[in-house]
Motif scaffolding. Structure first.
Motif, PDB file in Angstrom:
ATOM      1  N   ARG B 389       1.088  -0.954   0.067  1.00  0.00           N
ATOM      2  CA  ARG B 389      -0.012   0.018   0.167  1.00  0.00           C
ATOM      3  C   ARG B 389       0.815   1.260   0.024  1.00  0.00           C
ATOM      4  NH1 ARG B 389      -2.355   3.109   3.747  1.00  0.00           N
ATOM      5  NH2 ARG B 389      -4.238   4.238   2.846  1.00  0.00           N
ATOM      6  N   VAL B 390       2.087   1.268   0.707  1.00  0.00           N
ATOM      7  CA  VAL B 390       2.812   2.327   0.869  1.00  0.00           C
ATOM      8  C   VAL B 390       4.359   1.878   0.861  1.00  0.00           C
ATOM      9  CG1 VAL B 390       3.854   4.266   2.043  1.00  0.00           C
ATOM     10  CG2 VAL B 390       1.279   3.604   2.307  1.00  0.00           C
ATOM     11  N   ALA B 391       5.012   2.450  -0.176  1.00  0.00           N
ATOM     12  CA  ALA B 391       6.397   2.041  -0.222  1.00  0.00           C
ATOM     13  C   ALA B 391       7.256   3.317  -0.184  1.00  0.00           C
ATOM     14  CB  ALA B 391       6.684   1.423  -1.730  1.00  0.00           C
ATOM     15  N   ALA B 392       8.462   2.899   0.421  1.00  0.00           N
ATOM     16  CA  ALA B 392       9.654   4.064   0.430  1.00  0.00           C
ATOM     17  C   ALA B 392      10.677   3.792  -0.578  1.00  0.00           C
ATOM     18  CB  ALA B 392       9.952   3.912   1.868  1.00  0.00           C
ATOM     19  N   VAL B 393      11.063   4.581  -1.437  1.00  0.00           N
ATOM     20  CA  VAL B 393      12.338   4.418  -2.264  1.00  0.00           C
ATOM     21  C   VAL B 393      13.464   5.124  -1.872  1.00  0.00           C
ATOM     22  CG1 VAL B 393      13.199   4.474  -4.615  1.00  0.00           C
ATOM     23  CG2 VAL B 393      10.801   3.814  -4.209  1.00  0.00           C
ATOM     24  N   GLN B 394      14.562   4.495  -1.441  1.00  0.00           N
ATOM     25  CA  GLN B 394      15.522   5.396  -0.753  1.00  0.00           C
ATOM     26  C   GLN B 394      16.753   5.400  -1.478  1.00  0.00           C
ATOM     27  OE1 GLN B 394      14.818   3.939   3.157  1.00  0.00           O
ATOM     28  NE2 GLN B 394      16.747   2.823   3.284  1.00  0.00           N
ATOM     29  N   ASN B 395      17.581   6.470  -1.810  1.00  0.00           N
ATOM     30  CA  ASN B 395      19.082   6.516  -2.460  1.00  0.00           C
ATOM     31  C   ASN B 395      19.829   7.443  -1.836  1.00  0.00           C
ATOM     32  OD1 ASN B 395      16.371   6.208  -4.655  1.00  0.00           O
ATOM     33  ND2 ASN B 395      18.495   4.764  -5.121  1.00  0.00           N
ATOM     34  N   PHE B 396      20.955   7.136  -1.992  1.00  0.00           N
ATOM     35  CA  PHE B 396      22.137   7.822  -1.304  1.00  0.00           C
ATOM     36  C   PHE B 396      23.076   8.028  -2.298  1.00  0.00           C
ATOM     37  CE2 PHE B 396      20.631   4.645   1.697  1.00  0.00           C
ATOM     38  CZ  PHE B 396      19.443   5.301   2.275  1.00  0.00           C
ATOM     39  N   ALA B 397      23.898   9.113  -2.356  1.00  0.00           N
ATOM     40  CA  ALA B 397      24.908   9.440  -3.372  1.00  0.00           C
ATOM     41  C   ALA B 397      26.345  10.103  -2.759  1.00  0.00           C
ATOM     42  CB  ALA B 397      24.383  10.778  -4.072  1.00  0.00           C
ATOM     43  N   PHE B 398      27.394   9.782  -3.634  1.00  0.00           N
ATOM     44  CA  PHE B 398      28.498  10.680  -3.260  1.00  0.00           C
ATOM     45  C   PHE B 398      28.261  11.873  -2.981  1.00  0.00           C
ATOM     46  CE2 PHE B 398      32.517   8.347  -5.155  1.00  0.00           C
ATOM     47  CZ  PHE B 398      32.109   7.388  -3.979  1.00  0.00           C
ATOM     48  N   GLY B 399      29.097  12.657  -2.099  1.00  0.00           N
ATOM     49  CA  GLY B 399      28.746  13.723  -1.640  1.00  0.00           C
ATOM     50  C   GLY B 399      27.858  14.051  -0.596  1.00  0.00           C
ATOM     51  N   GLY B 400      27.555  12.768  -0.046  1.00  0.00           N
ATOM     52  CA  GLY B 400      26.615  12.900   1.105  1.00  0.00           C
ATOM     53  C   GLY B 400      25.000  13.252   0.990  1.00  0.00           C
ATOM     54  N   VAL B 401      24.563  13.049  -0.196  1.00  0.00           N
ATOM     55  CA  VAL B 401      23.230  13.526  -0.560  1.00  0.00           C
ATOM     56  C   VAL B 401      22.312  12.193  -0.213  1.00  0.00           C
ATOM     57  CG1 VAL B 401      21.723  14.253  -2.191  1.00  0.00           C
ATOM     58  CG2 VAL B 401      23.939  15.119  -2.485  1.00  0.00           C
ATOM     59  N   ASN B 402      21.284  12.417   0.402  1.00  0.00           N
ATOM     60  CA  ASN B 402      20.255  11.198   0.651  1.00  0.00           C
ATOM     61  C   ASN B 402      18.891  11.634   0.473  1.00  0.00           C
ATOM     62  OD1 ASN B 402      22.532   9.976   2.246  1.00  0.00           O
ATOM     63  ND2 ASN B 402      22.020  11.490   3.650  1.00  0.00           N
TER      64      ASN B 402
END
Lengths: 84, 411
Positions: B389-402
């Motif tokens: 019903r509810v999903a979370a899509v998480q991503n993180f990057a070089f440079g410390g971006v989340n």
């Protein structure tokens, strides 16, 4: 190169690279075929290859008002005379 | 004014397929899109990692020269997925050109293939007399080439933003598109990201000892998110696009709604540019939930960034556990296709949409034995038929971006 050779080469570039098949020699390329500044820059690169030498900034600027195949041929002819 | 934001179109090009049926088939059958790294006569022989998430099939492009002339390979990908997503959403020419539609689309660094050709010409003495490096090469290779080639092809006149934050490029694109619509600045946005086949990216991560090297002869067995034997990430290629609209705009048009975006967060670790940070990631997850105005218990599924690096997976598992405990299923979708860089966020979003639609949760591929340090969360070890019903899509990057995107099944 004689005029006929230049014309043949330019038409070949238009056919192969610009993907305009048989433009009339006096057709307005911008109005009839959406020939734009990007095409013009690419054409200048092809003309450099054709002449086997680089073009100066001033020589390139002269080409920016060109609208027809005949004018392109005139331009290449004049360059050839200057360079040789 | 806060408006509801819905998804009405989605398309992707991935190492495990192009169309929805191909991608879901790969998920159901546990097919990997990772293959041997191709010889590029430049870098590949110096790279220790010999695997790549590869788009190993032909794509039938049908772009007129007036569009092709400013496109490098990355823009071919971008324009193709945008074209398919726009067609799916049935956005017509008049709407696209009206100014109420914008584009949020990016890539890691434009087209490295074109850039490589430019440098070859620079350093090739034989050609140095010809000034063939010009505006066209720049248009093909520049960092916002994907976004503006999309605007050109579809005559889009609204806002343009081209995020280029490596692995969070396309999740940011979706998030920024969501915010533009939510706060009334645009009615619809074409959002996503793309990255072409690029050995430069492999070389960078290889030098950082972050790439997988133990499975060079068995590419389908890597990457291995959360697995005890994981040995690093696998760089990949791909593209994805989603069409976002305000709910009212979509409803008025009679558009089919695929899902609703209810929250987005983006923060920075505020320190090291490489090392993952559990506090930063935890905060990004919490901010996403706050933005969505939901509690952690409402989230059924987490698409983890899970690149299969030694440290990154542990930090992410810790952060997920801090916020969600062990309730939601967690899958690392990169296990199927490697890390598609700028496109990973949108591809993982689209795959989550497919799973939401079909009522399935795909397992993390190659997760044979969970690393004890990652074991505190609910890993998806096999295929489940269960609603999301509810999903979370998480991503993180070089440079410390989340980033964290919260998506809800449209009801």
């Amino acid at each position: 190169m004689i005029r006929e050779e230049i014309q043949s080469k330019i038409l070949e570039i238009f056919r192969e690279e610009v993907e305009i098949e048989k433009p009339g020699l006096d057709d307005d390329l911008r109005e009839m075929y959406e020939f734009d500044s990007i095409d013009a820059l690419e054409l200048l690169g092809e003309i450099e290859k054709l002449l086997g030498t680089g073009l100066t900034q001033d020589e390139k600027k002269q080409a920016m008002d060109i609208r027809t195949i005949n004018q392109i041929c005139d331009y290449v002819e004049s360059l050839e005379k200057e360079k040789l | 004014m806060e408006r509801r934001v819905v998804i009405t179109g989605a398309a992707s090009i991935t190492p495990i397929g192009h169309r929805k049926n191909e991608i879901t088939d790969s998920l159901l059958k546990g097919v990997s899109g990772v293959a041997r790294l191709r010889e590029d006569n430049l870098l590949s022989r110096h790279i220790h990692s010999k695997v790549f998430g590869t788009v190993g099939y032909d794509i039938e492009y049908d772009f007129a020269r007036k569009y092709r002339k400013t496109m490098g390979p990355v823009s071919y990908y971008a324009c193709q997925v945008a074209k398919e997503a726009i067609a799916m959403a049935e956005l017509d020419k008049d709407i696209l050109a009206s100014g109420c539609v914008g584009v949020a689309f990016g890539s890691t660094h434009g087209s490295p293939t074109v850039q490589r050709d430019i440098y070859k010409q620079f350093f090739n003495a034989a050609e140095s007399g010809l000034s063939s490096i010009g505006a066209v090469d720049y248009l093909k290779s520049m960092v916002h080439t994907t976004a503006v080639n999309i605007t050109k092809m579809f005559e889009i006149t609204g806002r343009v933003i081209s995020s280029s934050t490596a692995c969070t490029t396309s999740s940011q694109s979706i998030g920024f598109g969501y915010e533009f619509i939510k706060y009334g600045m645009q009615d619809a946005m074409i959002c996503g990201g793309a990255d072409e086949y690029d050995t430069t990216a492999v070389a960078v991560f290889d030098n950082l000892l972050a790439c997988s090297t133990d499975f060079n002869d068995t590419p389908h067995l890597t990457p291995r998110p959360f697995d005890r034997k994981r040995d690093g990430l696998v760089v990949g290629e791909g593209a994805g696009a989603v069409v976002l609209e305000s709910y009212e705009f979509a409803k008025k048009r009679g558009a089919d709604i695929l899902a609703e975006i209810i929250g987005f967060s983006c923060n920075n670790n505020g320190g090291d540019l490489i090392l993952p940070n559990v506090n930063g990631v935890t905060q990004a997850i919490r901010l996403g939930l706050q933005n969505a105005k939901i509690i952690p218990e409402e989230v059924d599924f987490v698409s983890a960034h899970a690149t299969a690096t030694k440290m990154g997976d542990i930090v992410e598992a810790q952060a997920i556990h801090r916020v969600y405990g062990d309730r939601p299923y967690v899958t690392g979708l990169k296990s199927y296709m490697g890390h598609t860089m700028a496109s990973c966020g949108v591809i993982e979003t689209i795959i989550t949409l497919y799973m939401m639609e079909q009522g399935i949760i795909a397992p993390t591929l190659n997760l044979d034995e969970v690393d004890k340090r990652c074991a505190m969360i609910r890993h998806t070890m096999k295929l489940y038929e269960t609603p999301i019903r509810v999903a979370a899509v998480q991503n993180f990057a070089f440079g410390g971006v989340n980033t964290s995107l919260i998506i809800r099944k449209f009801e």
